[in-house]
Design a protein around this motif. Structure first.
Motif, PDB file in Angstrom:
ATOM      1  N   VAL A 157     -24.635  -2.576  16.671  1.00 33.29           N
ATOM      2  CA  VAL A 157     -24.983  -3.989  16.799  1.00 33.29           C
ATOM      3  C   VAL A 157     -26.174  -4.235  15.871  1.00 33.29           C
ATOM      4  CG1 VAL A 157     -25.684  -5.849  18.351  1.00 33.29           C
ATOM      5  CG2 VAL A 157     -24.228  -3.989  19.203  1.00 33.29           C
ATOM      6  N   TYR A 158     -25.976  -5.158  14.908  1.00 34.78           N
ATOM      7  CA  TYR A 158     -27.020  -5.451  13.908  1.00 34.78           C
ATOM      8  C   TYR A 158     -27.814  -6.691  14.315  1.00 34.78           C
ATOM      9  CZ  TYR A 158     -25.384  -2.126  10.381  1.00 34.78           C
ATOM     10  OH  TYR A 158     -25.072  -0.982   9.685  1.00 34.78           O
ATOM     11  N   HIS A 159     -29.159  -6.565  14.248  1.00 42.90           N
ATOM     12  CA  HIS A 159     -30.072  -7.661  14.539  1.00 42.90           C
ATOM     13  C   HIS A 159     -30.984  -7.829  13.337  1.00 42.90           C
ATOM     14  CE1 HIS A 159     -29.252  -5.150  18.098  1.00 42.90           C
ATOM     15  NE2 HIS A 159     -29.328  -6.256  18.838  1.00 42.90           N
ATOM     16  N   ALA A 173     -20.840 -10.777  10.787  1.00 42.46           N
ATOM     17  CA  ALA A 173     -19.648  -9.980  11.138  1.00 42.46           C
ATOM     18  C   ALA A 173     -18.930  -9.444   9.900  1.00 42.46           C
ATOM     19  CB  ALA A 173     -18.693 -10.794  12.023  1.00 42.46           C
ATOM     20  N   ASP A 174     -19.671  -9.126   8.843  1.00 40.53           N
ATOM     21  CA  ASP A 174     -19.102  -8.593   7.591  1.00 40.53           C
ATOM     22  C   ASP A 174     -17.944  -9.459   7.101  1.00 40.53           C
ATOM     23  OD1 ASP A 174     -20.956  -6.586   7.891  1.00 40.53           O
ATOM     24  OD2 ASP A 174     -19.537  -4.939   7.633  1.00 40.53           O
ATOM     25  N   THR A 175     -18.048 -10.775   7.315  1.00 46.12           N
ATOM     26  CA  THR A 175     -16.911 -11.642   6.995  1.00 46.12           C
ATOM     27  C   THR A 175     -17.339 -12.905   6.245  1.00 46.12           C
ATOM     28  OG1 THR A 175     -15.791 -10.818   8.971  1.00 46.12           O
ATOM     29  CG2 THR A 175     -14.914 -12.842   8.001  1.00 46.12           C
ATOM     30  N   GLY A 204     -20.020  -2.148  -5.616  1.00 43.18           N
ATOM     31  CA  GLY A 204     -21.357  -2.714  -5.382  1.00 43.18           C
ATOM     32  C   GLY A 204     -21.336  -3.542  -4.125  1.00 43.18           C
ATOM     33  N   TYR A 205     -22.408  -3.438  -3.329  1.00 41.68           N
ATOM     34  CA  TYR A 205     -22.486  -4.289  -2.144  1.00 41.68           C
ATOM     35  C   TYR A 205     -23.928  -4.541  -1.720  1.00 41.68           C
ATOM     36  CZ  TYR A 205     -22.520   0.053   0.810  1.00 41.68           C
ATOM     37  OH  TYR A 205     -22.783   1.268   1.400  1.00 41.68           O
ATOM     38  N   ASP A 206     -24.093  -5.481  -0.819  1.00 44.72           N
ATOM     39  CA  ASP A 206     -25.381  -5.854  -0.232  1.00 44.72           C
ATOM     40  C   ASP A 206     -26.454  -6.124  -1.290  1.00 44.72           C
ATOM     41  OD1 ASP A 206     -23.900  -5.368   2.000  1.00 44.72           O
ATOM     42  OD2 ASP A 206     -25.115  -3.723   2.756  1.00 44.72           O
ATOM     43  N   PRO A 207     -26.200  -7.090  -2.218  1.00 46.93           N
ATOM     44  CA  PRO A 207     -27.180  -7.370  -3.268  1.00 46.93           C
ATOM     45  C   PRO A 207     -28.420  -8.082  -2.735  1.00 46.93           C
ATOM     46  CG  PRO A 207     -25.450  -9.014  -3.289  1.00 46.93           C
ATOM     47  CD  PRO A 207     -25.028  -7.977  -2.275  1.00 46.93           C
ATOM     48  N   THR A 254     -31.223   2.808  16.230  1.00 49.86           N
ATOM     49  CA  THR A 254     -30.402   3.705  15.398  1.00 49.86           C
ATOM     50  C   THR A 254     -30.946   3.770  13.974  1.00 49.86           C
ATOM     51  OG1 THR A 254     -28.481   3.221  16.734  1.00 49.86           O
ATOM     52  CG2 THR A 254     -28.064   4.130  14.533  1.00 49.86           C
ATOM     53  N   LYS A 255     -31.236   2.593  13.381  1.00 46.73           N
ATOM     54  CA  LYS A 255     -31.708   2.576  11.995  1.00 46.73           C
ATOM     55  C   LYS A 255     -32.230   1.196  11.647  1.00 46.73           C
ATOM     56  CE  LYS A 255     -26.933   1.987  10.408  1.00 46.73           C
ATOM     57  NZ  LYS A 255     -25.902   2.383   9.439  1.00 46.73           N
ATOM     58  N   ILE A 256     -33.074   1.174  10.622  1.00 41.77           N
ATOM     59  CA  ILE A 256     -33.579  -0.096  10.099  1.00 41.77           C
ATOM     60  C   ILE A 256     -33.433  -0.087   8.572  1.00 41.77           C
ATOM     61  CG2 ILE A 256     -35.221  -0.530  11.967  1.00 41.77           C
ATOM     62  CD1 ILE A 256     -37.431   0.549  10.157  1.00 41.77           C
ATOM     63  N   ASP A 263     -14.559  -8.885  10.653  1.00 40.05           N
ATOM     64  CA  ASP A 263     -14.078  -7.549  10.261  1.00 40.05           C
ATOM     65  C   ASP A 263     -14.911  -6.444  10.894  1.00 40.05           C
ATOM     66  OD1 ASP A 263     -12.141  -8.788   8.888  1.00 40.05           O
ATOM     67  OD2 ASP A 263     -12.836  -8.223   6.889  1.00 40.05           O
ATOM     68  N   VAL A 264     -16.215  -6.680  11.012  1.00 41.29           N
ATOM     69  CA  VAL A 264     -17.075  -5.750  11.772  1.00 41.29           C
ATOM     70  C   VAL A 264     -17.852  -6.609  12.776  1.00 41.29           C
ATOM     71  CG1 VAL A 264     -18.892  -4.023  11.676  1.00 41.29           C
ATOM     72  CG2 VAL A 264     -17.286  -4.213   9.776  1.00 41.29           C
ATOM     73  N   PRO A 265     -17.527  -6.515  14.054  1.00 47.17           N
ATOM     74  CA  PRO A 265     -18.141  -7.413  15.030  1.00 47.17           C
ATOM     75  C   PRO A 265     -19.625  -7.132  15.241  1.00 47.17           C
ATOM     76  CG  PRO A 265     -16.652  -5.863  16.109  1.00 47.17           C
ATOM     77  CD  PRO A 265     -16.518  -5.627  14.630  1.00 47.17           C
ATOM     78  N   ASN A 266     -20.337  -8.174  15.663  1.00 43.48           N
ATOM     79  CA  ASN A 266     -21.735  -8.038  16.095  1.00 43.48           C
ATOM     80  C   ASN A 266     -22.677  -7.608  14.964  1.00 43.48           C
ATOM     81  OD1 ASN A 266     -21.118  -8.744  18.789  1.00 43.48           O
ATOM     82  ND2 ASN A 266     -20.268  -6.689  19.072  1.00 43.48           N
ATOM     83  N   VAL A 267     -22.562  -8.343  13.845  1.00 48.57           N
ATOM     84  CA  VAL A 267     -23.455  -8.051  12.719  1.00 48.57           C
ATOM     85  C   VAL A 267     -24.101  -9.340  12.232  1.00 48.57           C
ATOM     86  CG1 VAL A 267     -23.672  -7.113  10.377  1.00 48.57           C
ATOM     87  CG2 VAL A 267     -21.977  -6.136  11.952  1.00 48.57           C
ATOM     88  N   VAL A 268     -25.449  -9.355  12.176  1.00 50.88           N
ATOM     89  CA  VAL A 268     -26.196 -10.353  11.399  1.00 50.88           C
ATOM     90  C   VAL A 268     -27.044  -9.548  10.415  1.00 50.88           C
ATOM     91  CG1 VAL A 268     -26.177 -12.288  13.008  1.00 50.88           C
ATOM     92  CG2 VAL A 268     -27.946 -10.551  13.258  1.00 50.88           C
ATOM     93  N   PHE A 269     -26.883  -9.836   9.103  1.00 51.87           N
ATOM     94  CA  PHE A 269     -27.426  -8.948   8.076  1.00 51.87           C
ATOM     95  C   PHE A 269     -28.072  -9.807   6.986  1.00 51.87           C
ATOM     96  CE2 PHE A 269     -27.395  -5.943   4.608  1.00 51.87           C
ATOM     97  CZ  PHE A 269     -27.438  -4.681   5.185  1.00 51.87           C
ATOM     98  N   PRO A 270     -29.412  -9.978   7.008  1.00 53.87           N
ATOM     99  CA  PRO A 270     -30.076 -10.886   6.058  1.00 53.87           C
ATOM    100  C   PRO A 270     -30.332 -10.217   4.715  1.00 53.87           C
ATOM    101  CG  PRO A 270     -31.693  -9.956   7.560  1.00 53.87           C
ATOM    102  CD  PRO A 270     -30.357  -9.369   7.952  1.00 53.87           C
ATOM    103  N   PHE A 309     -23.186 -12.427  -4.919  1.00 54.28           N
ATOM    104  CA  PHE A 309     -22.470 -12.437  -3.638  1.00 54.28           C
ATOM    105  C   PHE A 309     -21.642 -11.178  -3.469  1.00 54.28           C
ATOM    106  CE2 PHE A 309     -23.681 -16.552  -4.809  1.00 54.28           C
ATOM    107  CZ  PHE A 309     -24.067 -17.146  -3.625  1.00 54.28           C
ATOM    108  N   ARG A 310     -21.682 -10.655  -2.277  1.00 52.48           N
ATOM    109  CA  ARG A 310     -20.800  -9.529  -1.957  1.00 52.48           C
ATOM    110  C   ARG A 310     -19.442 -10.092  -1.591  1.00 52.48           C
ATOM    111  NH1 ARG A 310     -21.134  -4.636   2.513  1.00 52.48           N
ATOM    112  NH2 ARG A 310     -18.920  -4.161   2.408  1.00 52.48           N
ATOM    113  N   CYS A 311     -18.457  -9.838  -2.440  1.00 52.53           N
ATOM    114  CA  CYS A 311     -17.085 -10.242  -2.150  1.00 52.53           C
ATOM    115  C   CYS A 311     -16.258  -8.978  -2.022  1.00 52.53           C
ATOM    116  CB  CYS A 311     -16.510 -11.093  -3.281  1.00 52.53           C
ATOM    117  SG  CYS A 311     -17.402 -12.631  -3.564  1.00 52.53           S
TER     118      CYS A 311
HETATM  119  C1  BMA Z   1     -23.945  -1.240   6.705  1.00 50.80           C
HETATM  120  C2  BMA Z   1     -23.674  -1.894   5.358  1.00 50.80           C
HETATM  121  C3  BMA Z   1     -23.562  -3.387   5.499  1.00 50.80           C
HETATM  122  C4  BMA Z   1     -22.723  -3.817   6.663  1.00 50.80           C
HETATM  123  C5  BMA Z   1     -23.085  -3.043   7.921  1.00 50.80           C
HETATM  124  C6  BMA Z   1     -22.190  -3.365   9.096  1.00 50.80           C
HETATM  125  O1  BMA Z   1     -23.853   0.152   6.596  1.00 50.80           O
HETATM  126  O2  BMA Z   1     -22.483  -1.394   4.854  1.00 50.80           O
HETATM  127  O3  BMA Z   1     -22.977  -3.894   4.333  1.00 50.80           O
HETATM  128  O4  BMA Z   1     -22.948  -5.191   6.915  1.00 50.80           O
HETATM  129  O5  BMA Z   1     -23.008  -1.672   7.644  1.00 50.80           O
HETATM  130  O6  BMA Z   1     -20.865  -2.988   8.817  1.00 50.80           O
END
Ligand code: BMA
Length: 323
Positions: free
Chosen positions: A240-242, A302-304, A105-108, A210-212, A276-283, A62-64
């Motif tokens: 905005v993350y989809h 939302a990075d939360t 470390g993040y996003d495992p 923007t990026k994938i 903390d970061v709005p408009n994010v869904v990150f699988p 888990f990313r904490c």
């Molecule tokens: C990316 C990563 C993710 C994060 C996203 C939105 O660059 O850092 O961990 O969820 O940004 O902030």
């Protein structure tokens, strides 16, 4: 609806039926989020995390982000994949000779591979790069050499060798909030030396313009590797993350067989839009039941917090094949 999962049965997979009248191949767990931001005594947020079946239940990494706002990886355990106990202390890696401890470390992502669990994450080593480690029990964790050089993020290992080689997706980047990004694949015979790099794909649609970056470990189906990935659009008020999906060729997984043009999920719910970061869904993880074709997809919101969504593999593959 012909595609089937290639993989074991997982009768204990978390599941909630599709809500009446819901259109589209993915729906949310009605009691989201499944992990709250204060799941450990010192966490600021718990999100973008990875789970796998383990023993009689489930385990994960888990990313904490803590209350100093250091980004740390923690192990966690669950009997049902919904209620999680997250270790209050971060993972302490056993370091091989000459390998530096991660600065952060993040996003495992976690993938069961040849009887062990491999962890891939964004590792702080002179900037973000692709860290690689292994565990058998989610108690003792061994660090392996970084797979790739900085700057890189979104490393994802395939759950088996292809053509006799380990396959790793990644997204070369910069040291900051990278405003570009395409997915590449690297190959290895020993999980240490990586080469035979292939370009897989770049953004094509507005929602990912923007990026994938790759999401959960690719899911093997009779129609190809189902890759769920995130795609970012830059709006007037920021990223905005989809997430969406494509099918990679089973034998040459750098080749795209088909790609969904629409997103599968966008940040529409309050816990996805506000945080903390709005408009994010990150699988970062997907459980799959080979018997029923059910998928349970874990994503950061939302990075939360950490949330859960469900789908049937045949419907997702149909969505991708329709383009
Ligand atoms: C990316 C990563 C993710 C994060 C996203 C939105 O660059 O850092 O961990 O969820 O940004 O902030």
């Amino acid at each position: 609806m012909g595609a089937k999962l290639v993989g074991s049965a997982l009768p204990t997979i978390p599941w909630a039926p599709r809500p009446a009248g819901h259109a589209g191949p993915v729906w949310r767990y009605p009691h989201n989020p499944v992990i709250q931001r204060d799941a450990t005594p010192t966490s600021n947020s718990v999100f973008n995390s990875a789970v796998v079946p383990h023993g009689e239940g489930f385990a994960g990494v888990f990313r904490c982000d803590d209350q100093r706002r250091e980004m740390r990886l923690h192990a966690g355990f669950s009997h049902d994949g919904v209620a999680w106990r997250i270790d209050p202390e971060p993972i302490e890696w056993d370091l091989p000779e000459g390998v530096d401890a991660p600065a952060y470390g993040y996003d495992p992502r976690v993938v069961p591979l040849e009887g062990r669990y491999y962890v891939v994450w964004c590792n702080g080593w002179h900037g973000p790069t692709i860290g690689l480690g292994v565990t058998d029990d989610f108690r003792r964790f061994e660090l392996i050499e970084n797979a790739l050089l900085p700057f890189n993020r979104n490393g994802v290992l395939f759950p088996r060798r292809v053509q006799g080689r380990y396959m790793l997706l990644s997204r070369p980047s910069d040291p900051g909030h990278t405003p570009f990004g395409e997915i590449f694949l690297s190959q290895s015979e020993d999980l240490v030396h990586w080469g035979r790099h292939r370009w897989v794909m770049g953004p094509t649609q507005p929602w990912e313009s923007t990026k994938i970056g790759a999401g959960p470990a690719p899911i093997e189906t009779t129609e190809g590797w189902l890759l769920i990935y995130h795609g970012v659009l830059t709006s007037c008020s920021g990223y905005v993350y989809h997430w969406g999906a494509c099918l990679l060729d089973l034998d040459e997984p750098w080749r795209i067989r088909s790609r969904g043009s629409r997103y599968l999920m966008a940040p529409h719910e309050p816990y996805e839009r506000v945080g903390d970061v709005p408009n994010v869904v990150f699988p970062c993880a997907a459980l799959a039941d080979g018997d029923t074709g059910r998928l349970a997809i874990y994503y950061g919101a939302a990075d939360t917090v950490t949330a859960l969504a469900f789908a049937e593999v045949g419907e997702v593959v149909d969505f991708v094949l329709r383009g």
